[in-house]
Design an enzyme around this catalytic site. Structure first.
Site, PDB file in Angstrom:
ATOM      1  N   ASN A 149      -4.427   1.929 -13.632  1.00 13.71           N
ATOM      2  CA  ASN A 149      -3.558   0.989 -12.919  1.00 13.71           C
ATOM      3  C   ASN A 149      -2.120   1.488 -13.027  1.00 13.71           C
ATOM      4  O   ASN A 149      -1.729   2.038 -14.056  1.00 13.71           O
ATOM      5  CB  ASN A 149      -3.658  -0.394 -13.584  1.00 13.71           C
ATOM      6  CG  ASN A 149      -2.750  -1.430 -12.936  1.00 13.71           C
ATOM      7  OD1 ASN A 149      -2.739  -1.577 -11.715  1.00 13.71           O
ATOM      8  ND2 ASN A 149      -1.988  -2.147 -13.745  1.00 13.71           N
ATOM      9  N   SER A 162       4.519   2.602 -15.574  1.00 13.39           N
ATOM     10  CA  SER A 162       3.497   3.174 -16.461  1.00 13.39           C
ATOM     11  C   SER A 162       2.180   3.260 -15.713  1.00 13.39           C
ATOM     12  O   SER A 162       1.852   2.382 -14.912  1.00 13.39           O
ATOM     13  CB  SER A 162       3.263   2.260 -17.678  1.00 13.39           C
ATOM     14  OG  SER A 162       4.474   1.964 -18.337  1.00 13.39           O
ATOM     15  N   HIS A 220       1.709   0.145 -13.189  1.00 18.31           N
ATOM     16  CA  HIS A 220       2.403  -1.108 -13.490  1.00 18.31           C
ATOM     17  C   HIS A 220       3.908  -0.843 -13.529  1.00 18.31           C
ATOM     18  O   HIS A 220       4.350   0.128 -14.154  1.00 18.31           O
ATOM     19  CB  HIS A 220       1.923  -1.657 -14.838  1.00 18.31           C
ATOM     20  CG  HIS A 220       2.575  -2.948 -15.192  1.00 18.31           C
ATOM     21  ND1 HIS A 220       2.224  -4.147 -14.589  1.00 18.31           N
ATOM     22  CD2 HIS A 220       3.576  -3.236 -16.057  1.00 18.31           C
ATOM     23  CE1 HIS A 220       2.985  -5.110 -15.091  1.00 18.31           C
ATOM     24  NE2 HIS A 220       3.807  -4.587 -15.974  1.00 18.31           N
ATOM     25  N   GLY A 266       0.798  -1.229   0.000  1.00  9.73           N
ATOM     26  CA  GLY A 266       0.000   0.000   0.000  1.00  9.73           C
ATOM     27  C   GLY A 266       0.824   1.269   0.000  1.00  9.73           C
ATOM     28  O   GLY A 266       0.320   2.321   0.391  1.00  9.73           O
ATOM     29  N   GLU A 294       7.483   5.422  -8.869  1.00  9.26           N
ATOM     30  CA  GLU A 294       6.047   5.155  -9.039  1.00  9.26           C
ATOM     31  C   GLU A 294       5.222   6.192  -8.285  1.00  9.26           C
ATOM     32  O   GLU A 294       4.190   6.657  -8.770  1.00  9.26           O
ATOM     33  CB  GLU A 294       5.680   3.762  -8.508  1.00  9.26           C
ATOM     34  CG  GLU A 294       6.120   2.632  -9.406  1.00  9.26           C
ATOM     35  CD  GLU A 294       5.656   1.273  -8.903  1.00  9.26           C
ATOM     36  OE1 GLU A 294       4.551   1.182  -8.353  1.00  9.26           O
ATOM     37  OE2 GLU A 294       6.419   0.312  -9.051  1.00  9.26           O
ATOM     38  N   ARG A 335      -4.985  -8.833  -8.709  1.00 10.02           N
ATOM     39  CA  ARG A 335      -5.964  -9.742  -9.302  1.00 10.02           C
ATOM     40  C   ARG A 335      -6.323  -9.247 -10.695  1.00 10.02           C
ATOM     41  O   ARG A 335      -6.412  -8.045 -10.927  1.00 10.02           O
ATOM     42  CB  ARG A 335      -7.262  -9.741  -8.473  1.00 10.02           C
ATOM     43  CG  ARG A 335      -7.203 -10.530  -7.208  1.00 10.02           C
ATOM     44  CD  ARG A 335      -8.546 -10.468  -6.520  1.00 10.02           C
ATOM     45  NE  ARG A 335      -9.618 -11.064  -7.302  1.00 10.02           N
ATOM     46  CZ  ARG A 335      -9.897 -12.367  -7.308  1.00 10.02           C
ATOM     47  NH1 ARG A 335      -9.199 -13.207  -6.577  1.00 10.02           N
ATOM     48  NH2 ARG A 335     -10.896 -12.828  -8.057  1.00 10.02           N
ATOM     49  N   LEU A 392      -4.662  -7.654 -20.200  1.00  8.50           N
ATOM     50  CA  LEU A 392      -3.875  -7.482 -18.972  1.00  8.50           C
ATOM     51  C   LEU A 392      -2.744  -6.463 -19.187  1.00  8.50           C
ATOM     52  O   LEU A 392      -1.913  -6.640 -20.078  1.00  8.50           O
ATOM     53  CB  LEU A 392      -3.277  -8.837 -18.539  1.00  8.50           C
ATOM     54  CG  LEU A 392      -2.356  -8.779 -17.315  1.00  8.50           C
ATOM     55  CD1 LEU A 392      -3.128  -8.402 -16.061  1.00  8.50           C
ATOM     56  CD2 LEU A 392      -1.606 -10.088 -17.138  1.00  8.50           C
ATOM     57  N   ASP A 393      -2.739  -5.421 -18.376  1.00  7.39           N
ATOM     58  CA  ASP A 393      -1.734  -4.350 -18.452  1.00  7.39           C
ATOM     59  C   ASP A 393      -1.635  -3.768 -19.860  1.00  7.39           C
ATOM     60  O   ASP A 393      -0.579  -3.254 -20.249  1.00  7.39           O
ATOM     61  CB  ASP A 393      -0.353  -4.851 -17.972  1.00  7.39           C
ATOM     62  CG  ASP A 393      -0.395  -5.323 -16.517  1.00  7.39           C
ATOM     63  OD1 ASP A 393      -1.117  -4.700 -15.720  1.00  7.39           O
ATOM     64  OD2 ASP A 393       0.279  -6.317 -16.199  1.00  7.39           O
ATOM     65  N   ARG A 440     -14.743 -15.763 -10.422  1.00  9.74           N
ATOM     66  CA  ARG A 440     -14.077 -14.455 -10.514  1.00  9.74           C
ATOM     67  C   ARG A 440     -15.110 -13.364 -10.807  1.00  9.74           C
ATOM     68  O   ARG A 440     -15.063 -12.271 -10.250  1.00  9.74           O
ATOM     69  CB  ARG A 440     -13.016 -14.509 -11.627  1.00  9.74           C
ATOM     70  CG  ARG A 440     -12.286 -13.196 -11.862  1.00  9.74           C
ATOM     71  CD  ARG A 440     -11.197 -13.349 -12.914  1.00  9.74           C
ATOM     72  NE  ARG A 440     -10.194 -14.303 -12.511  1.00  9.74           N
ATOM     73  CZ  ARG A 440      -9.174 -14.045 -11.686  1.00  9.74           C
ATOM     74  NH1 ARG A 440      -9.019 -12.830 -11.200  1.00  9.74           N
ATOM     75  NH2 ARG A 440      -8.312 -14.980 -11.362  1.00  9.74           N
ATOM     76  N   ASN A 487       1.786   2.977  -2.624  1.00  7.84           N
ATOM     77  CA  ASN A 487       1.204   3.926  -3.593  1.00  7.84           C
ATOM     78  C   ASN A 487      -0.045   4.579  -3.015  1.00  7.84           C
ATOM     79  O   ASN A 487      -0.283   5.769  -3.217  1.00  7.84           O
ATOM     80  CB  ASN A 487       0.893   3.207  -4.913  1.00  7.84           C
ATOM     81  CG  ASN A 487       2.134   3.061  -5.779  1.00  7.84           C
ATOM     82  OD1 ASN A 487       2.622   4.027  -6.342  1.00  7.84           O
ATOM     83  ND2 ASN A 487       2.657   1.844  -5.861  1.00  7.84           N
TER      84      ASN A 487
HETATM   85  C1  GRF Z   1       3.886  -1.599  -7.341  1.00 10.74           C
HETATM   86  O1  GRF Z   1       5.134  -1.925  -7.856  1.00 10.74           O
HETATM   87  C2  GRF Z   1       2.869  -1.503  -8.434  1.00 10.74           C
HETATM   88  O2  GRF Z   1       3.365  -0.947  -9.601  1.00 10.74           O
HETATM   89  C3  GRF Z   1       2.541  -2.944  -8.662  1.00 10.74           C
HETATM   90  O3  GRF Z   1       2.498  -3.504  -7.377  1.00 10.74           O
HETATM   91  C4  GRF Z   1       3.337  -2.759  -6.514  1.00 10.74           C
HETATM   92  C5  GRF Z   1       2.509  -2.268  -5.386  1.00 10.74           C
HETATM   93  O4  GRF Z   1       3.252  -1.602  -4.410  1.00 10.74           O
HETATM   94  N1  GRF Z   1       1.343  -3.101  -9.458  1.00 10.74           N
HETATM   95  P1  GRF Z   1       2.545  -0.956  -3.155  1.00 10.74           P
HETATM   96  O5  GRF Z   1       1.580  -1.991  -2.576  1.00 10.74           O
HETATM   97  O6  GRF Z   1       1.808   0.270  -3.613  1.00 10.74           O
HETATM   98  O7  GRF Z   1       3.654  -0.653  -2.223  1.00 10.74           O
END
Ligand code: GRF
Length: 218
Positions: free
Chosen positions: A115, A144, A117, A20, A182, A99, A152-153, A73, A22
């Site tokens: 998202n 990105s 990535h 968490g 990020e 997921r 996906l992505d 799902r 981000n």
């Molecule tokens: C990040 O590297 C994000 O790009 C990827 O999963 C990781 C999550 O990190 N999809 P955090 O949980 O926000 O620390």
């Protein structure tokens, strides 16, 4: 002391499964008055995630849905989108949501979804991006932010940030340096959406006015 959310603040829901960081970066930027958003809910498939613990500690509304409680799902995704819709978000940010969301789930989303990535898409969708960049001998790597679409992505890329790969990088060291870019990338991108510099519309006339604008953070 957090700045109170202004009535114009963009209502953001965050989907997260892991640490968490981000989520924290977005929330702290908003709390310091640097990002005009209000986080209206955190949604996770992992009860013991750092994201849920952070939301709890900051008194942010949070919901855990256990995938094991759903037959398919699609059922999980329907419940997830219903729970998210109840928070009336204007934007969903998947920040380490580990997921795959089904096509039906994406269609049922109450608002646009983005998202973050950890690769320079279209390179390395999926997992183990840092090890794959090293194995390929890439000299640069990064992150990105893209629209969530059914590949996906593979949704439209909104923004990217890159760093140099160092000769002795391990996947872990590279992951740590990518994570550090990020956070500002995600904040800058969400700010651009909140300010209307990136516009997200559904349907055939989707227009992204900041498409492929690169945030150079080197
Ligand atoms: C990040 O590297 C994000 O790009 C990827 O999963 C990781 C999550 O990190 N999809 P955090 O949980 O926000 O620390």
């Amino acid at each position: 002391m957090s700045a109170p959310a202004s009535p114009e603040a963009l209502r953001v829901a965050v989907f997260a499964s892991g640490r968490g960081t981000n989520l924290q970066a977005l929330h702290q930027a908003a709390s310091f008055g640097e990002l005009p958003i209000q986080i209206v809910g955190v949604f996770s498939d992992k009860a013991d995630s750092g994201a849920i613990a952070y939301a709890e500690s900051q008194h942010i509304a949070h919901t855990h849905l256990d995938p094991k409680s759903f037959a398919t799902r699609e059922d999980f995704d329907a419940a997830l989108m219903q729970a998210a819709a109840a928070a009336c978000p204007e934007l969903i940010v998947c920040a380490g949501f580990m997921r795959i969301i089904s096509e039906a789930g994406i269609r049922a989303a109450p608002c646009p979804m983005i998202n973050i990535h950890p690769s320079l898409l279209p390179k390395y969708p999926g997992l183990h991006t840092h090890a794959r960049a090293l194995a390929a001998g890439d000299v640069e790597h990064g992150a990105s932010v893209h629209r969530v679409e059914s590949v996906l992505d593979g949704g439209r890329i909104l923004s990217q940030a890159k760093i140099a790969v160092l000769p002795d990088d391990s996947p872990e060291q590279l992951a740590e340096r990518v994570l550090a870019i990020e956070h500002p990338l995600l904040i800058a991108t969400v700010r651009a959406i909140a300010d209307g510099r990136i516009t997200l519309h559904d349907g055939a006339d989707t227009r992204v006015s900041w498409l492929n604008h690169r945030l150079e953070l080197e």
